[in-house]
Design a protein around this motif. Sequence first.
Motif, PDB file in Angstrom:
ATOM      1  N   ILE A 133      54.040  31.191  69.278  1.00  0.00           N
ATOM      2  CA  ILE A 133      53.758  30.605  67.959  1.00  0.00           C
ATOM      3  C   ILE A 133      55.039  30.039  67.328  1.00  0.00           C
ATOM      4  CG2 ILE A 133      51.693  31.979  67.522  1.00  0.00           C
ATOM      5  CD1 ILE A 133      53.348  33.801  65.716  1.00  0.00           C
ATOM      6  N   LYS A 134      56.186  30.499  67.800  1.00  0.00           N
ATOM      7  CA  LYS A 134      57.459  30.002  67.258  1.00  0.00           C
ATOM      8  C   LYS A 134      57.517  28.470  67.394  1.00  0.00           C
ATOM      9  CE  LYS A 134      62.389  30.519  67.702  1.00  0.00           C
ATOM     10  NZ  LYS A 134      63.473  30.877  68.575  1.00  0.00           N
ATOM     11  N   GLY A 135      57.912  27.820  66.319  1.00  0.00           N
ATOM     12  CA  GLY A 135      58.038  26.352  66.366  1.00  0.00           C
ATOM     13  C   GLY A 135      56.737  25.619  66.104  1.00  0.00           C
ATOM     14  N   LYS A 136      55.613  26.333  66.083  1.00  0.00           N
ATOM     15  CA  LYS A 136      54.325  25.670  65.830  1.00  0.00           C
ATOM     16  C   LYS A 136      54.108  25.569  64.312  1.00  0.00           C
ATOM     17  CE  LYS A 136      53.232  25.708  70.260  1.00  0.00           C
ATOM     18  NZ  LYS A 136      54.272  26.568  70.799  1.00  0.00           N
ATOM     19  N   LYS A 137      53.185  24.675  63.946  1.00  0.00           N
ATOM     20  CA  LYS A 137      52.916  24.475  62.519  1.00  0.00           C
ATOM     21  C   LYS A 137      51.697  25.290  62.083  1.00  0.00           C
ATOM     22  CE  LYS A 137      54.815  19.867  62.325  1.00  0.00           C
ATOM     23  NZ  LYS A 137      54.528  18.459  62.528  1.00  0.00           N
ATOM     24  N   LEU A 138      51.887  26.059  61.036  1.00  0.00           N
ATOM     25  CA  LEU A 138      50.781  26.836  60.459  1.00  0.00           C
ATOM     26  C   LEU A 138      50.456  26.269  59.081  1.00  0.00           C
ATOM     27  CD1 LEU A 138      48.887  29.374  60.191  1.00  0.00           C
ATOM     28  CD2 LEU A 138      50.837  30.533  59.130  1.00  0.00           C
ATOM     29  N   GLY A 139      49.185  25.986  58.848  1.00  0.00           N
ATOM     30  CA  GLY A 139      48.746  25.553  57.520  1.00  0.00           C
ATOM     31  C   GLY A 139      48.069  26.719  56.823  1.00  0.00           C
ATOM     32  N   ASP A 188      46.599  16.752  54.728  1.00  0.00           N
ATOM     33  CA  ASP A 188      47.853  16.799  55.483  1.00  0.00           C
ATOM     34  C   ASP A 188      47.960  18.089  56.292  1.00  0.00           C
ATOM     35  OD1 ASP A 188      48.624  14.307  54.668  1.00  0.00           O
ATOM     36  OD2 ASP A 188      49.594  15.063  52.858  1.00  0.00           O
ATOM     37  N   ILE A 189      47.352  19.164  55.778  1.00  0.00           N
ATOM     38  CA  ILE A 189      47.295  20.411  56.568  1.00  0.00           C
ATOM     39  C   ILE A 189      46.416  20.164  57.790  1.00  0.00           C
ATOM     40  CG2 ILE A 189      46.348  22.776  56.603  1.00  0.00           C
ATOM     41  CD1 ILE A 189      48.209  23.242  54.488  1.00  0.00           C
ATOM     42  N   TYR A 190      45.237  19.561  57.536  1.00  0.00           N
ATOM     43  CA  TYR A 190      44.319  19.318  58.654  1.00  0.00           C
ATOM     44  C   TYR A 190      44.985  18.460  59.734  1.00  0.00           C
ATOM     45  CZ  TYR A 190      40.682  21.000  55.423  1.00  0.00           C
ATOM     46  OH  TYR A 190      39.937  21.758  54.556  1.00  0.00           O
ATOM     47  N   LYS A 191      45.725  17.426  59.303  1.00  0.00           N
ATOM     48  CA  LYS A 191      46.275  16.476  60.280  1.00  0.00           C
ATOM     49  C   LYS A 191      47.468  17.036  61.047  1.00  0.00           C
ATOM     50  CE  LYS A 191      45.146  12.493  57.463  1.00  0.00           C
ATOM     51  NZ  LYS A 191      45.769  11.650  56.456  1.00  0.00           N
ATOM     52  N   GLU A 192      48.249  17.893  60.409  1.00  0.00           N
ATOM     53  CA  GLU A 192      49.549  18.263  60.976  1.00  0.00           C
ATOM     54  C   GLU A 192      49.586  19.583  61.743  1.00  0.00           C
ATOM     55  OE1 GLU A 192      52.304  16.521  60.994  1.00  0.00           O
ATOM     56  OE2 GLU A 192      51.410  14.886  59.853  1.00  0.00           O
ATOM     57  N   CYS A 193      48.664  20.506  61.403  1.00  0.00           N
ATOM     58  CA  CYS A 193      48.923  21.903  61.822  1.00  0.00           C
ATOM     59  C   CYS A 193      48.258  22.294  63.143  1.00  0.00           C
ATOM     60  CB  CYS A 193      48.496  22.851  60.709  1.00  0.00           C
ATOM     61  SG  CYS A 193      49.569  22.613  59.270  1.00  0.00           S
ATOM     62  N   ASN A 194      48.938  23.168  63.877  1.00  0.00           N
ATOM     63  CA  ASN A 194      48.385  23.728  65.122  1.00  0.00           C
ATOM     64  C   ASN A 194      47.506  24.933  64.825  1.00  0.00           C
ATOM     65  OD1 ASN A 194      51.613  23.214  65.532  1.00  0.00           O
ATOM     66  ND2 ASN A 194      50.360  22.203  67.079  1.00  0.00           N
ATOM     67  N   TYR A 195      47.814  25.617  63.740  1.00  0.00           N
ATOM     68  CA  TYR A 195      47.047  26.800  63.306  1.00  0.00           C
ATOM     69  C   TYR A 195      46.708  26.584  61.834  1.00  0.00           C
ATOM     70  CZ  TYR A 195      49.130  29.024  67.429  1.00  0.00           C
ATOM     71  OH  TYR A 195      49.523  29.324  68.702  1.00  0.00           O
ATOM     72  N   ILE A 196      45.470  26.913  61.462  1.00  0.00           N
ATOM     73  CA  ILE A 196      45.078  26.776  60.048  1.00  0.00           C
ATOM     74  C   ILE A 196      44.404  28.077  59.628  1.00  0.00           C
ATOM     75  CG2 ILE A 196      43.564  25.544  58.421  1.00  0.00           C
ATOM     76  CD1 ILE A 196      43.990  23.028  60.161  1.00  0.00           C
ATOM     77  N   THR A 197      44.885  28.644  58.528  1.00  0.00           N
ATOM     78  CA  THR A 197      44.294  29.893  58.040  1.00  0.00           C
ATOM     79  C   THR A 197      43.832  29.692  56.601  1.00  0.00           C
ATOM     80  OG1 THR A 197      44.647  32.279  57.808  1.00  0.00           O
ATOM     81  CG2 THR A 197      46.565  30.905  57.418  1.00  0.00           C
ATOM     82  N   VAL A 198      42.613  30.167  56.303  1.00  0.00           N
ATOM     83  CA  VAL A 198      42.057  29.944  54.951  1.00  0.00           C
ATOM     84  C   VAL A 198      42.082  31.247  54.151  1.00  0.00           C
ATOM     85  CG1 VAL A 198      40.582  27.915  55.284  1.00  0.00           C
ATOM     86  CG2 VAL A 198      39.730  30.138  55.988  1.00  0.00           C
ATOM     87  N   HIS A 199      42.585  31.147  52.927  1.00  0.00           N
ATOM     88  CA  HIS A 199      42.656  32.315  52.038  1.00  0.00           C
ATOM     89  C   HIS A 199      42.208  31.928  50.648  1.00  0.00           C
ATOM     90  CE1 HIS A 199      44.417  34.638  55.195  1.00  0.00           C
ATOM     91  NE2 HIS A 199      45.180  33.596  55.467  1.00  0.00           N
ATOM     92  N   VAL A 200      40.941  31.488  50.574  1.00  0.00           N
ATOM     93  CA  VAL A 200      40.379  31.066  49.288  1.00  0.00           C
ATOM     94  C   VAL A 200      39.103  31.875  49.039  1.00  0.00           C
ATOM     95  CG1 VAL A 200      41.328  28.724  49.490  1.00  0.00           C
ATOM     96  CG2 VAL A 200      39.020  29.187  50.332  1.00  0.00           C
ATOM     97  N   PRO A 201      38.674  32.000  47.781  1.00  0.00           N
ATOM     98  CA  PRO A 201      37.443  32.749  47.524  1.00  0.00           C
ATOM     99  C   PRO A 201      36.198  31.974  47.950  1.00  0.00           C
ATOM    100  CG  PRO A 201      38.413  31.949  45.463  1.00  0.00           C
ATOM    101  CD  PRO A 201      39.337  31.536  46.563  1.00  0.00           C
ATOM    102  N   ALA A 202      35.091  32.709  48.104  1.00  0.00           N
ATOM    103  CA  ALA A 202      33.809  32.079  48.446  1.00  0.00           C
ATOM    104  C   ALA A 202      33.186  31.541  47.158  1.00  0.00           C
ATOM    105  CB  ALA A 202      32.886  33.113  49.088  1.00  0.00           C
ATOM    106  N   LEU A 203      33.225  30.234  46.982  1.00  0.00           N
ATOM    107  CA  LEU A 203      32.676  29.598  45.780  1.00  0.00           C
ATOM    108  C   LEU A 203      31.815  28.424  46.239  1.00  0.00           C
ATOM    109  CD1 LEU A 203      36.044  29.234  43.790  1.00  0.00           C
ATOM    110  CD2 LEU A 203      34.307  31.012  43.479  1.00  0.00           C
ATOM    111  N   ASP A 204      31.016  27.878  45.319  1.00  0.00           N
ATOM    112  CA  ASP A 204      30.251  26.681  45.712  1.00  0.00           C
ATOM    113  C   ASP A 204      31.196  25.582  46.194  1.00  0.00           C
ATOM    114  OD1 ASP A 204      27.889  27.884  45.155  1.00  0.00           O
ATOM    115  OD2 ASP A 204      27.699  27.036  43.130  1.00  0.00           O
ATOM    116  N   SER A 205      32.360  25.505  45.572  1.00  0.00           N
ATOM    117  CA  SER A 205      33.292  24.418  45.915  1.00  0.00           C
ATOM    118  C   SER A 205      34.029  24.641  47.242  1.00  0.00           C
ATOM    119  CB  SER A 205      34.307  24.251  44.786  1.00  0.00           C
ATOM    120  OG  SER A 205      34.968  25.480  44.580  1.00  0.00           O
TER     121      SER A 205
END
Length: 288
Positions: A133-139, A188-205
Amino acid sequence: MINVNCLNNIAACGLKLFSDEYNTESSFEDAQAVLVRSAKMHDMELSDNLLAIARAGAGVNNIPLDKCAEEGIVVFNTPGANANAVKEQVIAAMLLASRDLIGGNKWVADNAEDPDIAKATEKAKKAFAGQEIKGKKLGVIGLGAIGQLVANAAIALGMEVYGYDPYVSVKAAWNLSSEVKYISDVKDIYKECNYITVHVPALDSTKGMINKESIALMKDGVVILNFARDILVNDADMADALANGKVSRYVTDFPNPAVVNMPGALVLPHLGASTEESEENCAVMAAK
Ligand code: MLT
């Protein structure tokens, strides 16, 4: 006497904080205060006695917030109390998605009776090789208590970290490593990252925010980590993306009938906050 009902098991160190003025063995119907972890409260009849609900955890999607607001029942959660436990699990998940330790361990179990296993290992191991994972992009999408800790830990592991959160608090921003690149457009996170982690609440939005449109913007072979809530990800779109290789691994803490049979998904049984330390921290904060 103030009646407190525990809808789920609450760690003893939290319950000990209540003085003799509190009865912590009250029924739900008689309680003025309720302590809850994962029990679903949406269909429960809320009595006129009820004044406050404390959720020993971060997410409050098991509590009928609108109904509570109408009835003047105060709802608390325990922000940050389990953040370290979730952070550690997210880092473990990222490593499990990158190195086939689970497949390798299964191979060892399957070959446990082989007296020549040491020799066989050296031939078999190439099937389980992975990537660092070193050197990879995390969003990191969502820089609250958990996202911020994940971002900082990933920096310490040598990753390039992109953080997105239009509602970031001063406190969270203050604690964020200055090496985290602050991103103002989630694309920009979607386009750039090798790993994407989501930490948002469950809302309609936020419901279904990881779907075929957002996945289409991502890098081929992206790894997606969901330790927030299952409804953030559109399961059908994820299944397609795993099948065609657009997403290489989907690690989620939320089993449901769709993901448990999804090739390429690594599914854990909502263990993010299941540590002794976090259960105690949540119980103490909820009781206070
Ligand atoms: C949370 O919302 O705090 C976590 O998902 C863990 C839990 O539900 O207890």
